[in-house]
Design a protein around this motif. Structure first.
Motif, mmCIF file in Angstrom:
data_model
loop_
_atom_site.group_PDB
_atom_site.id
_atom_site.type_symbol
_atom_site.label_atom_id
_atom_site.label_comp_id
_atom_site.label_asym_id
_atom_site.label_seq_id
_atom_site.Cartn_x
_atom_site.Cartn_y
_atom_site.Cartn_z
ATOM 1 N N MET A 27 0.843 -1.182 0.000
ATOM 2 C CA MET A 27 0.000 0.000 0.000
ATOM 3 C C MET A 27 0.886 1.241 0.000
ATOM 4 O O MET A 27 2.070 1.181 0.322
ATOM 5 N N LYS A 28 0.305 2.402 -0.346
ATOM 6 C CA LYS A 28 1.025 3.661 -0.341
ATOM 7 C C LYS A 28 0.922 4.318 1.030
ATOM 8 O O LYS A 28 -0.107 4.231 1.703
ATOM 9 N N ALA A 29 1.997 5.013 1.420
ATOM 10 C CA ALA A 29 2.015 5.739 2.689
ATOM 11 C C ALA A 29 2.978 6.914 2.574
ATOM 12 O O ALA A 29 4.010 6.814 1.905
ATOM 13 N N LEU A 30 2.624 8.030 3.210
ATOM 14 C CA LEU A 30 3.503 9.192 3.255
ATOM 15 C C LEU A 30 4.365 9.079 4.500
ATOM 16 O O LEU A 30 3.865 9.179 5.624
ATOM 17 N N ARG A 31 5.682 8.876 4.304
ATOM 18 C CA ARG A 31 6.580 8.518 5.394
ATOM 19 C C ARG A 31 7.541 9.657 5.739
ATOM 20 O O ARG A 31 8.111 10.312 4.864
ATOM 21 N N PHE A 32 7.721 9.861 7.035
ATOM 22 C CA PHE A 32 8.767 10.715 7.565
ATOM 23 C C PHE A 32 9.971 9.828 7.816
ATOM 24 O O PHE A 32 9.928 8.937 8.661
ATOM 25 N N THR A 33 11.057 10.072 7.074
ATOM 26 C CA THR A 33 12.169 9.126 7.067
ATOM 27 C C THR A 33 13.445 9.652 7.690
ATOM 28 O O THR A 33 14.329 8.867 8.049
ATOM 29 N N ALA A 34 13.604 10.985 7.808
ATOM 30 C CA ALA A 34 14.836 11.543 8.365
ATOM 31 C C ALA A 34 14.568 12.966 8.844
ATOM 32 O O ALA A 34 13.729 13.684 8.279
ATOM 33 N N LYS A 84 11.865 16.427 3.984
ATOM 34 C CA LYS A 84 10.446 16.351 3.656
ATOM 35 C C LYS A 84 10.014 14.890 3.551
ATOM 36 O O LYS A 84 10.797 14.026 3.131
ATOM 37 N N PRO A 85 8.773 14.597 3.916
ATOM 38 C CA PRO A 85 8.295 13.215 3.806
ATOM 39 C C PRO A 85 8.213 12.773 2.356
ATOM 40 O O PRO A 85 8.199 13.595 1.433
ATOM 41 N N SER A 86 8.118 11.472 2.160
ATOM 42 C CA SER A 86 8.061 10.921 0.806
ATOM 43 C C SER A 86 7.004 9.834 0.742
ATOM 44 O O SER A 86 6.738 9.130 1.722
ATOM 45 N N LEU A 87 6.404 9.701 -0.433
ATOM 46 C CA LEU A 87 5.394 8.676 -0.669
ATOM 47 C C LEU A 87 6.095 7.369 -1.005
ATOM 48 O O LEU A 87 6.903 7.310 -1.942
ATOM 49 N N ALA A 118 -0.261 14.235 -1.706
ATOM 50 C CA ALA A 118 -0.180 14.596 -0.287
ATOM 51 C C ALA A 118 0.893 15.646 -0.024
ATOM 52 O O ALA A 118 0.711 16.536 0.824
ATOM 53 N N LEU A 119 2.003 15.571 -0.716
ATOM 54 C CA LEU A 119 3.070 16.556 -0.503
ATOM 55 C C LEU A 119 2.600 17.957 -0.877
ATOM 56 O O LEU A 119 3.031 18.942 -0.266
ATOM 57 N N GLU A 120 1.719 18.055 -1.859
ATOM 58 C CA GLU A 120 1.175 19.363 -2.214
ATOM 59 C C GLU A 120 0.322 19.920 -1.089
ATOM 60 O O GLU A 120 0.285 21.136 -0.863
ATOM 61 N N ALA A 121 -0.366 19.045 -0.378
ATOM 62 C CA ALA A 121 -1.149 19.498 0.769
ATOM 63 C C ALA A 121 -0.241 20.178 1.785
ATOM 64 O O ALA A 121 -0.568 21.248 2.327
ATOM 65 N N TYR A 122 0.906 19.577 2.054
ATOM 66 C CA TYR A 122 1.840 20.173 3.008
ATOM 67 C C TYR A 122 2.468 21.455 2.460
ATOM 68 O O TYR A 122 2.748 22.394 3.224
ATOM 69 N N GLU A 123 2.681 21.517 1.166
ATOM 70 C CA GLU A 123 3.215 22.743 0.571
ATOM 71 C C GLU A 123 2.246 23.904 0.762
ATOM 72 O O GLU A 123 2.655 25.014 1.128
ATOM 73 N N HIS A 124 0.963 23.656 0.521
ATOM 74 C CA HIS A 124 -0.041 24.698 0.751
ATOM 75 C C HIS A 124 -0.106 25.064 2.229
ATOM 76 O O HIS A 124 -0.275 26.238 2.580
ATOM 77 N N LEU A 125 0.039 24.077 3.093
ATOM 78 C CA LEU A 125 0.015 24.330 4.525
ATOM 79 C C LEU A 125 1.175 25.239 4.928
ATOM 80 O O LEU A 125 0.990 26.208 5.682
ATOM 81 N N GLU A 126 2.362 24.938 4.428
ATOM 82 C CA GLU A 126 3.539 25.734 4.764
ATOM 83 C C GLU A 126 3.426 27.159 4.235
ATOM 84 O O GLU A 126 3.887 28.109 4.880
ATOM 85 N N LYS A 127 2.816 27.335 3.084
ATOM 86 C CA LYS A 127 2.674 28.665 2.478
ATOM 87 C C LYS A 127 1.482 29.438 3.040
ATOM 88 O O LYS A 127 1.369 30.641 2.791
ATOM 89 N N GLY A 128 0.603 28.755 3.761
ATOM 90 C CA GLY A 128 -0.560 29.427 4.321
ATOM 91 C C GLY A 128 -1.600 29.808 3.293
ATOM 92 O O GLY A 128 -2.327 30.795 3.470
ATOM 93 N N THR A 129 -1.717 29.022 2.216
ATOM 94 C CA THR A 129 -2.639 29.365 1.130
ATOM 95 C C THR A 129 -4.008 28.705 1.268
ATOM 96 O O THR A 129 -4.866 28.905 0.411
#
Length: 366
Positions: free
Chosen positions: A1-8, A12-15, A326-337
């Motif tokens: 299955m796919k998962a967005l992982r925090f690896t280091a 940034k996390p990766s799928l 999902a990474l785009e979701a975090y990009e929008h979150l970081e930019k406050g858009t």
């Protein structure tokens, strides 16, 4: 299955492709309907490292501590849960046997330093995946309510609800006022919780006109920023000040604003984690005014909040993203858009998903 992982750390996390988990005794396997993206996640992968936080948050794991979904499979010893039913996930996981955990207050677990993780999505694999395992105790029934929109309630809803509940003694009776500073996802829910649970006049302030307009439609009296901001707020209280202030930003200027407008014997609750320092002394603050902070909430309170949601007293402003984006979701979150919360929807058959279409609208600024 796919998962967005925090690896280091500082990465940034990766799928990634990972093995689908199986529920242990006392757990369920949840088919994830939606997982909210939170600023706490950004702090984990962008700001923290092994020198600033404990080993409980060390990588690697799947992000997502705001999750809702459907029962897919139950582990040994789990009774009374039916496949396909929708549940919200209470994220914090304490030791399970201290006094705080026995109250459902896992956020203040007395043995937190010895636990292997802090919560689902914070040290333990969370909801930014197609499936996740959850302790059966941590499930909150959603009935027929939309689990995708409900996902942010697990943190963005529970955190303001907990703060408001602790301040209710300041808001009992007529003629009371509450101030909400910061009208993002948490602040918008705070306005609705205050309107649903108190008779207080709710004042709201933010730098974004669209956020203020939305809060106004929900019954708040809005005040713009600027030089006369504090004076205008005090005018709305007849000069006596605000009985309960909830700061969902936590910067030095926002806490200073709260200090300028709080009433004698009032309460300021700093909920935002910006970490701004302020001065607090006998002469510069109203008599017997409290200054405090809060963290997340209890499992009992999430049951109460979910009931308000199921009964239609609270709506959650969400923008949906597919798991592939999902990474785009975090990009929008970081930019406050975004106005409200970003929710990642792993399955295309999720209710009212339309994830790619909505994602494209957000990317174009709609």
């Amino acid at each position: 299955m796919k998962a967005l992982r925090f690896t280091a750390w500082k990465t940034k996390p990766s799928l990634q492709e990972v093995e689908r988990p199986s529920p242990a005794p006392g757990e369920v396997l949840l088919k994830v309907a939606g997982a909210g993206a939170c600023h706490s996640d950004v702090a984990v992968y962008d700001q923290f490292d092994e020198s600033t936080v404990g080993p409980q948050l060390a990588p690697a794991y799947t992000l997502g501590h705001e999750t809702a979904g459907w029962i897919e499979e139950v582990g040994e010893g789990v009774l009374g849960l039916t496949k396909g039913d929708a549940y919200l996930v209470y994220g914090p996981i304490g030791c399970g046997h201290c006094a705080a955990c026995s109250r459902g207050q896992d956020t203040y677990c007395e043995n937190a330093a010895q636990t292997p993780f802090l919560a689902s999505g914070l040290g333990k694999d969370g909801g930014m995946a197609e499936y996740m395992t959850v302790p059966a105790r941590n499930l909150i029934p959603l009935g027929d309510a939309d689990p995708v929109a409900a996902a942010p309630l697990a943190d963005a809803g529970l955190t303001p609800y907990h703060a408001i509940k602790l301040a209710l003694d300041k808001l009992q009776g007529g003629g009371k006022t509450a101030l909400v500073i910061g009208l993002g996802g948490l602040g918008q829910i705070a306005v609705q919780v205050l309107k649903a649970t108190t008779a207080a006049t709710v004042i709201a302030t933010d730098m974004k006109p669209e956020a203020m307009e939305l809060a106004g439609r929900r019954g708040a009296v809005t005040v713009s920023g600027g030089d006369a901001q504090a004076e205008r707020i005090r005018e709305l209280t007849g000069g006596r000040g605000v009985d309960a202030v909830f700061d969902f930003v936590g910067l030095t200027p926002t806490i200073q604003l709260a200090q300028k407008v709080v009433a004698k014997q009032g309460r300021i609750t700093v909920v935002g984690i910006a970490g701004g320092p302020v001065q607090w002394d006998f002469y510069s603050n109203p008599y017997e005014a409290e200054l405090t902070n809060t963290y997340w909430g209890t499992i009992e309170e999430l049951h109460e909040l979910a009931a308000l949601y199921r009964d239609g007293h609270i709506e959650v402003d969400v923008t949906r993203f597919s798991l592939d984006h999902a990474l785009e979701a975090y990009e929008h979150l970081e930019k406050g858009t975004l106005l409200g919360r970003a929710v990642v929807v792993p399955h295309p058959d999720a209710p009212a998903a339309a994830t790619d279409a909505v994602r494209e609208q957000v990317a174009m600024g709609v």
